[in-house]
Design an enzyme around this catalytic site. Sequence first.
Site, PDB file in Angstrom:
ATOM      1  N   GLY A 196       0.567   8.792  10.399  1.00 24.99           N
ATOM      2  CA  GLY A 196       0.595   8.797   8.927  1.00 24.99           C
ATOM      3  C   GLY A 196       1.090  10.088   8.306  1.00 24.99           C
ATOM      4  CD  GLU A 227       6.632  13.603  10.355  1.00 23.04           C
ATOM      5  OE1 GLU A 227       7.496  14.449  10.537  1.00 23.04           O
ATOM      6  OE2 GLU A 227       5.792  13.309  11.224  1.00 23.04           O
ATOM      7  CE  LYS A 270       1.897   1.307  12.527  1.00 15.38           C
ATOM      8  NZ  LYS A 270       1.139   1.885  11.457  1.00 15.38           N
ATOM      9  CB  ILE A 275      -0.215  14.277  11.208  1.00 20.42           C
ATOM     10  CG1 ILE A 275      -1.691  14.007  10.890  1.00 20.42           C
ATOM     11  CG2 ILE A 275      -0.066  15.517  12.079  1.00 20.42           C
ATOM     12  CD1 ILE A 275      -2.545  13.748  12.136  1.00 20.42           C
ATOM     13  N   GLY A 321     -12.987  -2.329   4.780  1.00 16.11           N
ATOM     14  CA  GLY A 321     -11.525  -2.240   4.744  1.00 16.11           C
ATOM     15  C   GLY A 321     -10.938  -1.244   5.736  1.00 16.11           C
ATOM     16  CE  LYS A 373      -0.035   4.488  14.326  1.00 13.25           C
ATOM     17  NZ  LYS A 373      -1.437   4.488  13.895  1.00 13.25           N
ATOM     18  CB  THR A 409      -0.906   0.010   1.259  1.00  8.39           C
ATOM     19  OG1 THR A 409      -1.589  -1.233   1.306  1.00  8.39           O
ATOM     20  CG2 THR A 409      -1.893   1.149   1.231  1.00  8.39           C
TER      21      THR A 409
HETATM   22  N1  LIG Z   1      -0.954   1.250   5.149  1.00  7.03           N
HETATM   23  C1  LIG Z   1      -0.956   2.380   5.831  1.00  7.03           C
HETATM   24  O1  LIG Z   1      -1.902   3.182   5.755  1.00  7.03           O
HETATM   25  C2  LIG Z   1       0.198   2.719   6.740  1.00  7.03           C
HETATM   26  C3  LIG Z   1       0.183   3.937   7.462  1.00  7.03           C
HETATM   27  C4  LIG Z   1       1.270   4.280   8.267  1.00  7.03           C
HETATM   28  C5  LIG Z   1       2.328   3.407   8.368  1.00  7.03           C
HETATM   29  N2  LIG Z   1       2.304   2.213   7.683  1.00  7.03           N
HETATM   30  C6  LIG Z   1       3.456   1.318   7.829  1.00  7.03           C
HETATM   31  O2  LIG Z   1       4.075   1.162   6.555  1.00  7.03           O
HETATM   32  C7  LIG Z   1       4.652  -0.139   6.452  1.00  7.03           C
HETATM   33  C8  LIG Z   1       4.107  -0.821   5.190  1.00  7.03           C
HETATM   34  O3  LIG Z   1       2.704  -0.949   5.311  1.00  7.03           O
HETATM   35  P1  LIG Z   1       1.785  -1.375   4.052  1.00  7.03           P
HETATM   36  O4  LIG Z   1       0.383  -1.124   4.478  1.00  7.03           O
HETATM   37  O5  LIG Z   1       2.285  -0.753   2.800  1.00  7.03           O
HETATM   38  O6  LIG Z   1       2.065  -2.948   4.033  1.00  7.03           O
HETATM   39  P2  LIG Z   1       1.708  -3.998   2.889  1.00  7.03           P
HETATM   40  O7  LIG Z   1       0.703  -3.431   1.939  1.00  7.03           O
HETATM   41  O8  LIG Z   1       1.436  -5.282   3.543  1.00  7.03           O
HETATM   42  O9  LIG Z   1       3.084  -4.128   2.076  1.00  7.03           O
HETATM   43  C9  LIG Z   1       4.203  -4.788   2.583  1.00  7.03           C
HETATM   44  C10 LIG Z   1       5.213  -4.980   1.454  1.00  7.03           C
HETATM   45  O10 LIG Z   1       6.382  -5.587   1.996  1.00  7.03           O
HETATM   46  C11 LIG Z   1       6.790  -6.625   1.139  1.00  7.03           C
HETATM   47  N3  LIG Z   1       7.498  -7.637   1.907  1.00  7.03           N
HETATM   48  C12 LIG Z   1       7.039  -8.422   2.909  1.00  7.03           C
HETATM   49  N4  LIG Z   1       7.996  -9.252   3.366  1.00  7.03           N
HETATM   50  C13 LIG Z   1       9.093  -8.973   2.623  1.00  7.03           C
HETATM   51  C14 LIG Z   1      10.414  -9.510   2.573  1.00  7.03           C
HETATM   52  N5  LIG Z   1      10.803 -10.477   3.409  1.00  7.03           N
HETATM   53  N6  LIG Z   1      11.272  -8.995   1.678  1.00  7.03           N
HETATM   54  C15 LIG Z   1      10.894  -8.011   0.827  1.00  7.03           C
HETATM   55  N7  LIG Z   1       9.668  -7.474   0.809  1.00  7.03           N
HETATM   56  C16 LIG Z   1       8.785  -7.952   1.693  1.00  7.03           C
HETATM   57  C17 LIG Z   1       5.533  -7.161   0.515  1.00  7.03           C
HETATM   58  O11 LIG Z   1       5.858  -7.832  -0.693  1.00  7.03           O
HETATM   59  P3  LIG Z   1       4.730  -8.485  -1.674  1.00  7.03           P
HETATM   60  O12 LIG Z   1       3.917  -7.311  -2.149  1.00  7.03           O
HETATM   61  O13 LIG Z   1       5.523  -9.093  -2.753  1.00  7.03           O
HETATM   62  O14 LIG Z   1       3.965  -9.447  -0.836  1.00  7.03           O
HETATM   63  C18 LIG Z   1       4.726  -5.868   0.329  1.00  7.03           C
HETATM   64  O15 LIG Z   1       5.054  -5.292  -0.910  1.00  7.03           O
HETATM   65  C19 LIG Z   1       4.308  -0.844   7.772  1.00  7.03           C
HETATM   66  O16 LIG Z   1       5.382  -0.712   8.668  1.00  7.03           O
HETATM   67  C20 LIG Z   1       3.095  -0.085   8.281  1.00  7.03           C
HETATM   68  O17 LIG Z   1       2.963  -0.133   9.687  1.00  7.03           O
HETATM   69  C21 LIG Z   1       1.271   1.859   6.878  1.00  7.03           C
END
Ligand SMILES: NC(=O)c1ccc[n+]([C@@H]2O[C@H](COP(=O)([O-])OP(=O)(O)OC[C@H]3O[C@@H](n4cnc5c(N)ncnc54)[C@H](OP(=O)(O)O)[C@@H]3O)[C@@H](O)[C@H]2O)c1
Length: 437
Positions: free
Chosen positions: A136, A131, A107, A138, A189, A207, A14
């Site tokens: 997120g 940040e 986090k 902010i 979702g 956080k 994402t």
């Molecule tokens: N989503 C939000 O709104 C949001 C907001 C603030 C902070 N965050 C933080 O941002 C981070 C990412 O969140 P997300 O929502 O983007 O997660 P996500 O959609 O689950 O994406 C995770 C990504 O990491 C990859 N991945 C997993 N294991 C891996 C490995 N061993 N080697 C290489 N790549 C690997 C996955 O690959 P595949 O795609 O190939 O499976 C996927 O592309 C997290 O720490 C989350 O807490 C997210």
Amino acid sequence: MAEALRVGIAGLGTVGASVARVLRDKAAELTRQCGRDVTVTAVSARDRKRDRGIDLGSATWFDDPVKMAQAADIDVFVELIGGDEGAARSSVKAALEAGRHVVTANKALLAKHGVALAEIAEKKGVLLNYEAAVAGGIPVIKTMREAMAGNSVTRVFGILNGTCNYILTRMEAEGVSFDVVLKDAQRLGYAEADPTFDIEGHDTAHKLSILTSLAFGTKIAANDIYMEGISNITQADIRAAGDLGYRIKLLGVAQRTESGIEQRVHPTMVPTASVIAQVHGVTNAVAIETDILGELLLSGPGAGGNATASAVIGDIADIAKSRPGFQHGPVFGRPAKELKPYKKAQMRSHAGGYFIRLTVHDRIGVFAAIAKRMADNDISLESIVQHAVGGEAEAQKTVILVTHETTEAAVRKAVDGITKDGHLTDKPQVIRIERAG
Ligand SMILES: NC(=O)c1ccc[n+]([C@@H]2O[C@H](COP(=O)([O-])OP(=O)(O)OC[C@H]3O[C@@H](n4cnc5c(N)ncnc54)[C@H](OP(=O)(O)O)[C@@H]3O)[C@@H](O)[C@H]2O)c1
């Protein structure tokens, strides 16, 4: 023009995919702002074949993010994998040790290993920017770390989990139960299939632990946080709160007190007229109270691909604008080695107002017995309201008490006493009241 800043993105989910897309779509604007190009030269994720709807151009693909972290052709390692161990931790550590700047939105990783990682970053003279890890989009880290120099923080609190705020907002607006809104939130979702991490306060606690360290210059202590989630909040609480001029929010609060630092995550009553009470739905907000500035409230999108990418890209741009030899500020506002041990204030000594909702047998003497338990524990009452509970075989009453400032210990003792008296027909509900402007 300076050489391009070479970025490696680990994790293309994402957030990662949004970051890659925005870096491409806004390349010209970023070049103008940073005085150099910002180019994605490497990427890593698990599944190479997955269509992510983005053109990764000539970026080199790495199956192993640790290898990417050590690759010679990146200046910044952007970790968007997630999780407090495994690939996220090992790759961030490898990148810092290889002298690469790191940007992360993770986090969970920082709550557990932030201080150790900050020590490596500071030893290597590289930046560890995060940040997006708190609230997120902010810009709260930048605000606390850079814009508030000289201020001493007395309290920082906020709505740090969009899922909880969404559920509480809909419960109030529609008069439906927690379970009904949760199911709907999962369908739409806004909540995970296993929502425990969000609704029981763990995400907020992660956080908060980062904000506490920045606010008070202490080591991160994510395991020392008092935590209550929102699953016990009922319509009766929400209605009573409204009648009394309050709204219920799940807050993370870190506060300096005479006996130490309080870190707590729990449902909280805030005055309906306060600014933080107007923060609805998935929106997040952080209030920072300091000696010089007074109270500042930042609010905005706390999650989602683009909002989170905005914070990640701000962090990357800061690195692009920095110059070799420039002494970067420390990761948590002061050198990691100088962060003080966290001195925990016991929850029992928490001082504040309390909302107490009791369901009792409708018998003579019950009201007087409750009042006596309160008086015995030196609790002075701001209001006491009772009304009949309709439709039950046995007559019952709801008694709602709002206390003046008292302590957690006194309230617990009084409520235990009332429970022992045998007057209750249901579990007592206790919700802390938080001062908010
Ligand atoms: N989503 C939000 O709104 C949001 C907001 C603030 C902070 N965050 C933080 O941002 C981070 C990412 O969140 P997300 O929502 O983007 O997660 P996500 O959609 O689950 O994406 C995770 C990504 O990491 C990859 N991945 C997993 N294991 C891996 C490995 N061993 N080697 C290489 N790549 C690997 C996955 O690959 P595949 O795609 O190939 O499976 C996927 O592309 C997290 O720490 C989350 O807490 C997210």
